[in-house]
Design a protein around this motif. Structure first.
Motif, mmCIF file in Angstrom:
data_model
loop_
_atom_site.group_PDB
_atom_site.id
_atom_site.type_symbol
_atom_site.label_atom_id
_atom_site.label_comp_id
_atom_site.label_asym_id
_atom_site.label_seq_id
_atom_site.Cartn_x
_atom_site.Cartn_y
_atom_site.Cartn_z
ATOM 1 N N VAL A 1 0.998 -1.206 0.171
ATOM 2 C CA VAL A 1 0.045 0.098 0.069
ATOM 3 C C VAL A 1 0.987 1.110 0.056
ATOM 4 C CG1 VAL A 1 -1.965 1.218 1.210
ATOM 5 C CG2 VAL A 1 -1.907 -1.262 1.201
ATOM 6 N N ALA A 2 0.586 1.905 -0.927
ATOM 7 C CA ALA A 2 1.601 3.220 -1.119
ATOM 8 C C ALA A 2 0.781 4.596 -1.062
ATOM 9 C CB ALA A 2 2.291 3.173 -2.495
ATOM 10 N N CYS A 3 1.304 5.779 -0.405
ATOM 11 C CA CYS A 3 0.741 7.115 -0.607
ATOM 12 C C CYS A 3 1.558 7.698 -1.880
ATOM 13 C CB CYS A 3 0.982 7.730 0.660
ATOM 14 S SG CYS A 3 0.222 6.959 2.079
ATOM 15 N N GLU A 4 0.972 8.032 -2.614
ATOM 16 C CA GLU A 4 1.432 8.698 -3.700
ATOM 17 C C GLU A 4 1.310 10.284 -3.889
ATOM 18 O OE1 GLU A 4 0.426 4.605 -6.592
ATOM 19 O OE2 GLU A 4 -0.315 6.628 -7.296
ATOM 20 N N ALA B 1 2.144 12.347 -6.402
ATOM 21 C CA ALA B 1 1.689 12.861 -7.693
ATOM 22 C C ALA B 1 0.442 12.844 -8.411
ATOM 23 C CB ALA B 1 2.822 12.284 -8.698
ATOM 24 N N SER B 2 -0.236 11.695 -7.663
ATOM 25 C CA SER B 2 -1.553 11.234 -8.172
ATOM 26 C C SER B 2 -2.553 11.593 -6.969
ATOM 27 C CB SER B 2 -1.633 9.753 -8.426
ATOM 28 O OG SER B 2 -1.250 9.068 -7.231
ATOM 29 N N SER B 3 -1.986 12.010 -5.912
ATOM 30 C CA SER B 3 -2.944 12.268 -4.552
ATOM 31 C C SER B 3 -3.655 11.247 -4.385
ATOM 32 C CB SER B 3 -3.847 13.509 -4.782
ATOM 33 O OG SER B 3 -3.019 14.853 -4.846
ATOM 34 N N GLN B 4 -3.111 10.145 -4.379
ATOM 35 C CA GLN B 4 -4.054 8.690 -4.014
ATOM 36 C C GLN B 4 -3.240 7.676 -3.214
ATOM 37 O OE1 GLN B 4 -4.883 6.713 -7.478
ATOM 38 N NE2 GLN B 4 -3.035 5.646 -7.907
ATOM 39 N N GLY C 1 -15.952 14.480 -3.709
ATOM 40 C CA GLY C 1 -15.824 15.186 -5.196
ATOM 41 C C GLY C 1 -14.557 15.922 -5.293
ATOM 42 N N LYS C 2 -13.657 16.040 -4.279
ATOM 43 C CA LYS C 2 -12.414 16.967 -4.398
ATOM 44 C C LYS C 2 -11.330 16.043 -4.315
ATOM 45 C CE LYS C 2 -14.612 21.256 -2.872
ATOM 46 N NZ LYS C 2 -14.391 22.580 -2.114
ATOM 47 N N GLN C 3 -10.384 16.274 -4.912
ATOM 48 C CA GLN C 3 -9.128 15.254 -4.979
ATOM 49 C C GLN C 3 -8.315 15.494 -3.626
ATOM 50 O OE1 GLN C 3 -5.722 16.324 -7.558
ATOM 51 N NE2 GLN C 3 -5.748 14.310 -8.213
ATOM 52 N N LEU C 4 -7.881 14.448 -3.218
ATOM 53 C CA LEU C 4 -7.144 14.429 -1.894
ATOM 54 C C LEU C 4 -6.009 15.295 -1.908
ATOM 55 C CD1 LEU C 4 -7.424 10.700 -0.869
ATOM 56 C CD2 LEU C 4 -8.728 12.476 0.129
ATOM 57 N N ASN C 5 -5.539 15.825 -0.608
ATOM 58 C CA ASN C 5 -4.441 16.811 -0.976
ATOM 59 C C ASN C 5 -3.196 16.034 -1.682
ATOM 60 O OD1 ASN C 5 -5.679 18.882 0.257
ATOM 61 N ND2 ASN C 5 -5.439 17.977 2.344
ATOM 62 N N SER C 6 -2.694 15.019 -0.728
ATOM 63 C CA SER C 6 -1.364 14.156 -1.085
ATOM 64 C C SER C 6 -1.296 13.439 0.091
ATOM 65 C CB SER C 6 0.141 15.093 -1.488
ATOM 66 O OG SER C 6 0.265 15.622 -0.324
ATOM 67 N N PRO C 7 -1.768 12.195 0.021
ATOM 68 C CA PRO C 7 -1.583 11.299 1.139
ATOM 69 C C PRO C 7 -0.160 10.793 1.415
ATOM 70 C CG PRO C 7 -3.473 10.545 -0.377
ATOM 71 C CD PRO C 7 -2.668 11.677 -1.079
ATOM 72 N N ASN C 8 0.228 11.022 2.606
ATOM 73 C CA ASN C 8 1.659 11.151 2.979
ATOM 74 C C ASN C 8 2.205 9.856 3.977
ATOM 75 O OD1 ASN C 8 3.786 13.502 3.436
ATOM 76 N ND2 ASN C 8 3.642 12.137 5.313
ATOM 77 N N GLY D 1 -7.519 -5.079 9.239
ATOM 78 C CA GLY D 1 -7.443 -4.600 8.118
ATOM 79 C C GLY D 1 -7.855 -3.075 7.402
ATOM 80 N N GLY D 2 -8.227 -2.423 8.413
ATOM 81 C CA GLY D 2 -8.543 -0.982 7.975
ATOM 82 C C GLY D 2 -7.013 -0.108 7.810
ATOM 83 N N ILE D 3 -7.298 0.683 6.859
ATOM 84 C CA ILE D 3 -6.280 1.332 6.249
ATOM 85 C C ILE D 3 -6.268 2.762 6.649
ATOM 86 C CG2 ILE D 3 -4.816 2.197 4.237
ATOM 87 C CD1 ILE D 3 -5.531 -0.835 3.066
ATOM 88 N N TYR D 4 -5.676 3.339 7.374
ATOM 89 C CA TYR D 4 -5.605 4.670 7.964
ATOM 90 C C TYR D 4 -4.329 5.736 7.322
ATOM 91 C CZ TYR D 4 -8.688 2.844 11.282
ATOM 92 O OH TYR D 4 -9.866 2.251 11.971
ATOM 93 N N PHE D 5 -4.819 6.652 6.866
ATOM 94 C CA PHE D 5 -3.487 7.540 6.235
ATOM 95 C C PHE D 5 -3.843 8.989 6.515
ATOM 96 C CE2 PHE D 5 -7.028 7.292 3.109
ATOM 97 C CZ PHE D 5 -6.985 8.584 2.537
ATOM 98 N N SER D 6 -2.891 9.792 6.611
ATOM 99 C CA SER D 6 -2.617 11.226 6.782
ATOM 100 C C SER D 6 -2.799 11.930 5.166
ATOM 101 C CB SER D 6 -1.454 11.739 7.590
ATOM 102 O OG SER D 6 -0.110 11.243 7.028
#
Length: 298
Positions: A86-89, A91-94, A113-120, A128-133
Motif C-alpha cells: 500500500v503506497a501514498c502517492e 503525484a496522483s494524490s491517491q 468530489g474533491k481530490q485528496l491533498n497528497s496522502p503522506n 485490515g483497516g487502512i488509515y492515512f494522513s
C-alpha cells in the motif's frame, strides 16, 4: 560505520536504544528518502525517493536496485493484512495497492468530489483497516507536483469501500503526518509536523476514532520536526523531531534523542530480530542497531 552521539534525557534510554549508536550507510545519492518498509520473508527494504519518482529496494545480497520507476512520487508505504503493498502517492494524490499479479489499484482518491491533498503516511490495523494522513506536501515543488489544493483542510482518513469516499476521521490538523497504533491496537498516534506534537485517538468498534488530545511534544535543538513515527515491541514511540529521532516511553516521557548524520524523515525496523532500525535521511539510508526490538509492519 560511523558513530553518532545520543542525547539521553532519562536513564531508561540505554535499555531501549543503548549508550551509543553506530551508523551504517547502506545507500546514498538519492534526492529525498522516505517511506522505509521491511519485507520479512523477502528480507529486503523498500523506500521512496519522491523527487526522483523512484521506489528503491535494498537487500544484503543484491544491494540497491529499482523496485518501481516511475512510482507517482510515492511517500509512505505499508503492507496490508494480505501482504500487498500500500503506497501514498504524491503525484496522483491517491493511496494505491499493488495486487498479487502486479496491478496497481486506487484505494482512496477523492473526498466529496474533491481530490485528496497528497496522502503522506499510512498504517494498517489488525482488522485490515487502512488509515492515512493527508497534508499538502505533495502539491509543492520538489516533493510532488505543484498544483492548487482542492480540499480546505488537512485530514486524517480511513480507506472506505469506494476510492472516492474515504472516511474522514479528523480535520483539525495543520500538517498531519506520521501515525502508528498502540501495542494493543486500541489507540492511534498521529503527529502534526507544523505544531511539533503527537496526538492520540481512541479506536471505536466501527473503526472510527474519538479523542485526539496532545500526547507528547518534540522539543530540543536542531533541524527536524515530527514526521515518521513507529512503536517498538515494548510500547516505546519513536518519532522524528528536532535533532533526530525522539524516543518516548509508553507514558509519553521523552527518554532521549538519536542524532542522525543527515536530516531524518522516517525509519522502519527490520532484519530477522527487528533490532535494526533503517533510517531514511535526506539523500541516504542508514542502519543502526537498538537494544529493544521493534515490530514488523506485516
Amino acid at each position: 560505520m560511523t558513530a553518532s552521539p545520543v542525547s539521553i534525557r532519562d536513564p531508561r534510554f540505554t535499555q531501549v536504544v543503548g549508550n551509543r549508536v553506530e551508523f551504517e550507510r547502506i545507500a546514498t545519492g538519492c534526492l529525498f528518502t522516505e517511506g522505509p518498509l521491511w519485507h520479512p520473508a523477502g528480507r529486503y527494504l523498500l523506500w521512496s525517493d519522491m523527487p526522483g519518482d523512484h521506489l528503491r529496494r535494498w537487500s544484503a545480497t543484491d544491494g540497491v536496485t529499482t523496485f518501481r520507476k516511475p512510482c507517482n512520487k510515492s511517500n509512505g508505504l505499508t503492507w496490508d493484512r494480505e501482504g500487498r503493498l500500500v503506497a501514498c502517492e504524491h503525484a496522483s494524490s491517491q493511496v494505491s495497492r499493488t495486487e498479487a499479479r502486479g496491478q496497481i489499484v486506487p484505494l482512496a482518491t477523492h473526498f466529496q468530489g474533491k481530490q485528496l491533498n497528497s496522502p503522506n503516511d499510512v498504517v494498517c490495523s489488525a482488522d485490515g483497516g487502512i488509515y492515512f494522513s493527508d497534508p499538502p506536501y505533495g502539491r509543492a515543488e520538489f516533493y510532488g507536483v505543484p498544483r492548487p489544493q482542492e480540499l480546505a483542510f488537512q485530514g486524517l482518513f480511513r480507506v472506505g469501500p469506494d476510492p472516492k469516499s474515504p472516511v474522514l476521521l479528523a480535520d483539525d490538523f495543520d500538517r498531519p503526518n506520521g501515525l502508528c497504533f498502540s501495542l494493543d491496537g486500541r489507540r492511534l498516534f498521529v503527529n502534526d509536523t507544523a505544531r511539533q506534537h503527537i496526538r492520540v485517538f481512541d479506536m471505536k468498534g466501527d473503526g472510527g476514532l474519538t479523542g485526539g488530545k496532545v500526547w507528547a511534544a518534540t522539543t530540543g535543538e536542531g533541524k527536524g520536526a515530527p514526521d515518521g513515527m513507529k512503536i517498538d515491541s515494548k510500547g516505546h514511540v519513536y518519532c522524528t523531531g528536532p535533532g533526530g529521532i525522539h524516543v518516548f516511553s509508553p507514558e509519553a516521557v521523552c527518554l532521549g534523542v538519536i542524532h542522525v548524520p543527515e536530516s531524518v524523515a522516517n525509519f522502519a525496523w527490520g532484519d530477522a530480530d527487528y533490532q535494526s532500525l533503517y533510517i531514511t535521511a535526506s539523500t541516504s539510508v542508514y542502519r543502526i542497531r537498538v537494544a529493544t526490538p521493534g515490530l514488523p509492519a506485516l
